[in-house]
Design a protein around this motif. Structure first.
Motif, PDB file in Angstrom:
ATOM      1  N   GLU A 292      70.469   1.477   0.284  1.00  0.00           N
ATOM      2  CA  GLU A 292      71.225   1.534  -0.970  1.00  0.00           C
ATOM      3  C   GLU A 292      71.489   2.984  -1.371  1.00  0.00           C
ATOM      4  O   GLU A 292      72.538   3.309  -1.919  1.00  0.00           O
ATOM      5  N   ARG A 293      70.545   3.835  -1.094  1.00  0.00           N
ATOM      6  CA  ARG A 293      70.664   5.242  -1.486  1.00  0.00           C
ATOM      7  C   ARG A 293      71.308   6.097  -0.408  1.00  0.00           C
ATOM      8  O   ARG A 293      71.889   7.131  -0.701  1.00  0.00           O
ATOM      9  N   ASN A 294      71.221   5.660   0.825  1.00  0.00           N
ATOM     10  CA  ASN A 294      71.862   6.383   1.923  1.00  0.00           C
ATOM     11  C   ASN A 294      72.243   5.382   3.009  1.00  0.00           C
ATOM     12  O   ASN A 294      71.423   5.041   3.857  1.00  0.00           O
ATOM     13  N   PRO A 295      73.494   4.906   2.994  1.00  0.00           N
ATOM     14  CA  PRO A 295      73.917   3.910   3.987  1.00  0.00           C
ATOM     15  C   PRO A 295      73.792   4.403   5.433  1.00  0.00           C
ATOM     16  O   PRO A 295      73.752   3.597   6.351  1.00  0.00           O
ATOM     17  N   ASN A 296      73.728   5.716   5.606  1.00  0.00           N
ATOM     18  CA  ASN A 296      73.610   6.279   6.955  1.00  0.00           C
ATOM     19  C   ASN A 296      72.187   6.739   7.253  1.00  0.00           C
ATOM     20  O   ASN A 296      71.977   7.660   8.044  1.00  0.00           O
ATOM     21  N   ILE A 297      71.214   6.106   6.611  1.00  0.00           N
ATOM     22  CA  ILE A 297      69.823   6.506   6.787  1.00  0.00           C
ATOM     23  C   ILE A 297      69.403   6.432   8.249  1.00  0.00           C
ATOM     24  O   ILE A 297      68.584   7.237   8.713  1.00  0.00           O
ATOM     25  N   HIS A 298      69.967   5.497   9.026  1.00  0.00           N
ATOM     26  CA  HIS A 298      69.583   5.384  10.432  1.00  0.00           C
ATOM     27  C   HIS A 298      70.007   6.608  11.228  1.00  0.00           C
ATOM     28  O   HIS A 298      69.311   7.043  12.141  1.00  0.00           O
ATOM     29  N   HIS A 299      71.182   7.207  10.857  1.00  0.00           N
ATOM     30  CA  HIS A 299      71.606   8.436  11.530  1.00  0.00           C
ATOM     31  C   HIS A 299      70.672   9.594  11.167  1.00  0.00           C
ATOM     32  O   HIS A 299      70.293  10.397  12.027  1.00  0.00           O
ATOM     33  N   SER A 300      70.304   9.658   9.889  1.00  0.00           N
ATOM     34  CA  SER A 300      69.397  10.715   9.444  1.00  0.00           C
ATOM     35  C   SER A 300      68.040  10.584  10.131  1.00  0.00           C
ATOM     36  O   SER A 300      67.450  11.582  10.578  1.00  0.00           O
ATOM     37  N   ALA A 301      67.550   9.346  10.206  1.00  0.00           N
ATOM     38  CA  ALA A 301      66.251   9.109  10.836  1.00  0.00           C
ATOM     39  C   ALA A 301      66.299   9.469  12.316  1.00  0.00           C
ATOM     40  O   ALA A 301      65.362  10.081  12.851  1.00  0.00           O
ATOM     41  N   GLN A 302      67.403   9.098  12.985  1.00  0.00           N
ATOM     42  CA  GLN A 302      67.503   9.386  14.410  1.00  0.00           C
ATOM     43  C   GLN A 302      67.567  10.889  14.672  1.00  0.00           C
ATOM     44  O   GLN A 302      66.904  11.412  15.577  1.00  0.00           O
ATOM     45  N   LEU A 303      68.349  11.606  13.860  1.00  0.00           N
ATOM     46  CA  LEU A 303      68.435  13.058  14.013  1.00  0.00           C
ATOM     47  C   LEU A 303      67.071  13.705  13.773  1.00  0.00           C
ATOM     48  O   LEU A 303      66.633  14.575  14.535  1.00  0.00           O
ATOM     49  N   THR A 304      66.395  13.262  12.714  1.00  0.00           N
ATOM     50  CA  THR A 304      65.066  13.801  12.411  1.00  0.00           C
ATOM     51  C   THR A 304      64.096  13.516  13.547  1.00  0.00           C
ATOM     52  O   THR A 304      63.301  14.381  13.942  1.00  0.00           O
ATOM     53  N   SER A 305      64.158  12.305  14.088  1.00  0.00           N
ATOM     54  CA  SER A 305      63.287  11.928  15.188  1.00  0.00           C
ATOM     55  C   SER A 305      63.499  12.834  16.397  1.00  0.00           C
ATOM     56  O   SER A 305      62.544  13.313  17.021  1.00  0.00           O
ATOM     57  N   GLU A 306      64.751  13.087  16.729  1.00  0.00           N
ATOM     58  CA  GLU A 306      65.048  13.918  17.897  1.00  0.00           C
ATOM     59  C   GLU A 306      64.592  15.358  17.685  1.00  0.00           C
ATOM     60  O   GLU A 306      64.079  15.999  18.611  1.00  0.00           O
ATOM     61  N   ILE A 307      64.781  15.864  16.460  1.00  0.00           N
ATOM     62  CA  ILE A 307      64.319  17.222  16.152  1.00  0.00           C
ATOM     63  C   ILE A 307      62.800  17.296  16.273  1.00  0.00           C
ATOM     64  O   ILE A 307      62.245  18.218  16.872  1.00  0.00           O
ATOM     65  N   PHE A 308      62.105  16.316  15.676  1.00  0.00           N
ATOM     66  CA  PHE A 308      60.646  16.276  15.759  1.00  0.00           C
ATOM     67  C   PHE A 308      60.185  16.221  17.216  1.00  0.00           C
ATOM     68  O   PHE A 308      59.219  16.883  17.608  1.00  0.00           O
ATOM     69  N   GLN A 309      60.871  15.398  18.024  1.00  0.00           N
ATOM     70  CA  GLN A 309      60.486  15.266  19.424  1.00  0.00           C
ATOM     71  C   GLN A 309      60.635  16.590  20.157  1.00  0.00           C
ATOM     72  O   GLN A 309      59.754  16.992  20.934  1.00  0.00           O
ATOM     73  N   GLU A 310      61.747  17.288  19.927  1.00  0.00           N
ATOM     74  CA  GLU A 310      61.973  18.573  20.594  1.00  0.00           C
ATOM     75  C   GLU A 310      60.922  19.598  20.166  1.00  0.00           C
ATOM     76  O   GLU A 310      60.367  20.328  21.007  1.00  0.00           O
ATOM     77  N   GLU A 311      60.664  19.678  18.849  1.00  0.00           N
ATOM     78  CA  GLU A 311      59.670  20.629  18.358  1.00  0.00           C
ATOM     79  C   GLU A 311      58.284  20.293  18.894  1.00  0.00           C
ATOM     80  O   GLU A 311      57.512  21.189  19.272  1.00  0.00           O
ATOM     81  N   GLU A 312      57.982  18.995  18.925  1.00  0.00           N
ATOM     82  CA  GLU A 312      56.665  18.574  19.395  1.00  0.00           C
ATOM     83  C   GLU A 312      56.495  18.900  20.872  1.00  0.00           C
ATOM     84  O   GLU A 312      55.420  19.339  21.307  1.00  0.00           O
ATOM     85  N   ASP A 313      57.544  18.708  21.656  1.00  0.00           N
ATOM     86  CA  ASP A 313      57.468  19.030  23.085  1.00  0.00           C
ATOM     87  C   ASP A 313      57.131  20.507  23.293  1.00  0.00           C
ATOM     88  O   ASP A 313      56.305  20.864  24.146  1.00  0.00           O
ATOM     89  N   TYR A 314      57.789  21.368  22.502  1.00  0.00           N
ATOM     90  CA  TYR A 314      57.531  22.803  22.610  1.00  0.00           C
ATOM     91  C   TYR A 314      56.094  23.135  22.204  1.00  0.00           C
ATOM     92  O   TYR A 314      55.380  23.864  22.906  1.00  0.00           O
ATOM     93  N   LEU A 315      55.660  22.583  21.055  1.00  0.00           N
ATOM     94  CA  LEU A 315      54.319  22.882  20.555  1.00  0.00           C
ATOM     95  C   LEU A 315      53.232  22.362  21.489  1.00  0.00           C
ATOM     96  O   LEU A 315      52.185  22.995  21.654  1.00  0.00           O
ATOM     97  N   ILE A 316      53.489  21.225  22.111  1.00  0.00           N
ATOM     98  CA  ILE A 316      52.504  20.677  23.051  1.00  0.00           C
ATOM     99  C   ILE A 316      52.357  21.595  24.260  1.00  0.00           C
ATOM    100  O   ILE A 316      51.242  21.808  24.765  1.00  0.00           O
TER     101      ILE A 316
END
Length: 449
Positions: free
Chosen positions: A200-224
């Motif tokens: 209701e507050r962000n109809p494109n929340i799935h796009h935001s979540a997916q982008l955030t997920s990919e960023i987290f994954q990339e950062e986590e890969d580097y930190l690991i």
């Protein structure tokens, strides 16, 4: 394809339940099969949770596969029996048996790719579920290692509504599982209550979540990768590689971010044969507190009998294989603690004119003024008795275990909650104690997650 999930001339196993997501996935792969020269094998599981109806789901998938010329393998797994044997939740028991079947099929067919129908809404649910569990909300990746290959999720960029529209446009009539509407299951509760609110507050929340997920994954890969260097610098493994010794002074040279990830890598390594262990933020927090403790000698319990010992400038990780050590913790409102099985116990102070509701066997509510703080969380002791709520009398903890057929090996570490005067309040997950009620509007809620 942005993520290059598969190449031509490959065998793809597909997890197909008969629902909209998996049927759209199956149809999509059938539509590109000739172009990519793919061999498709559909895998379908009946969990024996809905009797004839769930078996009909499996038969539906089998019939569609025959119609679309797709190889089919069906499997019935007895989730109710497995739940009884392991005392695990419906969701976890079903997942473990389902994934065990998938792994076996991947190895049998030497097919290193398993496609699953998770979509953008699932991504949102997963990230918020991880957050509430104290796990960094990385979500689900488009592909990850599994068994002898990888799991891929081609539909993560589309929504549930788009999948339903796809099914309508291609005259696919999927099977609908009525248990998906029952909010007693954690994921369903997120699906029906949280996700619509977010959309209701962000109809494109799935796009935001997916982008955030990919960023987290990339950062986590580097930190690991950086954390691996830390482990090489600070950790010593014994010959059997079951004990790990950490030099505290060396660890302290590194940023806390890398300290946490170094500990994460060590725990992952030690738990390498125990896939069900989730490493949460509270595990990292406990380890950092132990490392910074002013006490020269201290100890904490981790899941599956892993003990972490501090002795001056050294930390040792080792499994307690011979006997299960007794434990005793104090807990005040607003605090939380790790239980021996890896779950988290939290104590919350609430204000209400009437008794707040308890949500299942893993919540306990009582008047705050009826007990003496701090709460004590400990292993059982000889002679322990609990005045069971609604029973009108007391019962020995030993007899409760016998009546409920709790395995002997689990009884010594089963957590018991008492108040500071020794009044037994809760045999966690099994029986709740009778506590005197007052006119106070202050309540304590104990939650295990």
């Amino acid at each position: 394809m942005k993520h290059r999930l598969f190449e031509q001339n490959r065998t793809i196993l597909l997890a197909v339940s008969g629902g909209p997501d998996s049927m759209a996935l199956l149809h999509f792969f059938v539509s590109i099969r000739d172009t990519y020269h793919l061999r498709l094998i559909a895998l379908s599981v009946d969990h024996k949770l809905r009797g004839k109806e769930s078996l009909e789901d499996l038969h539906y998938v089998r019939d569609i596969c025959e119609k679309w010329n797709v190889e089919f393998i069906g499997k019935q797994v007895n989730v109710p029996q497995y739940m009884e044997e392991t005392k695990k939740s419906t969701e976890l028991a079903a997942r473990e048996l389902r994934y065990a079947f998938f792994e076996k099929m991947m190895q049998s067919y030497n097919a290193p790719i398993l496609a699953m129908g998770h979509h953008g809404d699932d991504q949102v649910e997963t990230m918020f579920m991880q957050l509430t569990k104290g796990i960094k909300p990385k979500g689900m990746p488009f592909k990850r290692s599994f068994a002898n290959g990888i799991i891929i999720r081609p539909l993560l960029s589309v929504t549930k509504d788009e999948i339903h529209a796809y099914c309508r446009n291609h005259q696919i009539i999927p099977r609908l599982d009525p248990t998906n509407e029952e909010t007693i299951y954690t994921r369903n509760a997120f699906r029906h209550h949280l996700v619509p609110f977010l959309k209701e507050r962000n109809p494109n929340i799935h796009h935001s979540a997916q982008l955030t997920s990919e960023i987290f994954q990339e950062e986590e890969d580097y930190l690991i990768e950086e954390a691996k260097k830390v482990v090489e610098c600070v950790a010593t493994f014994d010959e059997k590689k079951d004990n790990v010794f950490i030099d505290i002074q060396k660890v302290l040279r590194f940023h806390p971010t890398l300290q946490r990830r170094a500990f994460h890598l060590i725990l992952n390594y030690l738990y390498r044969h125990l896939d069900v262990v989730e490493i949460k933020a509270i595990h990292h927090d406990q380890l950092l507190k132990l490392m910074h403790s002013e006490k020269p000698n201290a100890m904490i319990h981790m899941p599956h009998n892993l003990i972490v010992l501090k002795a001056y400038d050294q930390i040792q990780f080792r499994f307690n294989k011979t006997s299960k050590a007794p434990y005793y913790y104090r807990l005040f409102p607003g605090e939380q603690i790790l239980l021996p099985d890896g779950k988290t116990l939290s104590v919350i102070l609430e204000k209400s004119s009437s008794k707040p509701k308890e949500s299942g066997a893993y919540e306990f509510v009582c008047h705050a003024e009826s007990i003496a703080l701090p709460l004590i969380i400990r292993s059982r002791q000889n002679g322990d008795k609990l005045k069971i709520r609604g029973l009108g009398g007391s019962k020995k903890i030993k007899d409760v275990f016998i009546d409920l057929k709790i395995p002997q090996a689990e009884r010594e570490e089963w957590p018991i909650v008492t108040d500071n005067n020794g009044q037994l309040l809760w045999l966690i997950g099994l029986k709740k104690g009778e506590v005197l009620e007052t006119t106070s509007d202050q309540w304590l809620r104990l939650m295990v997650t």
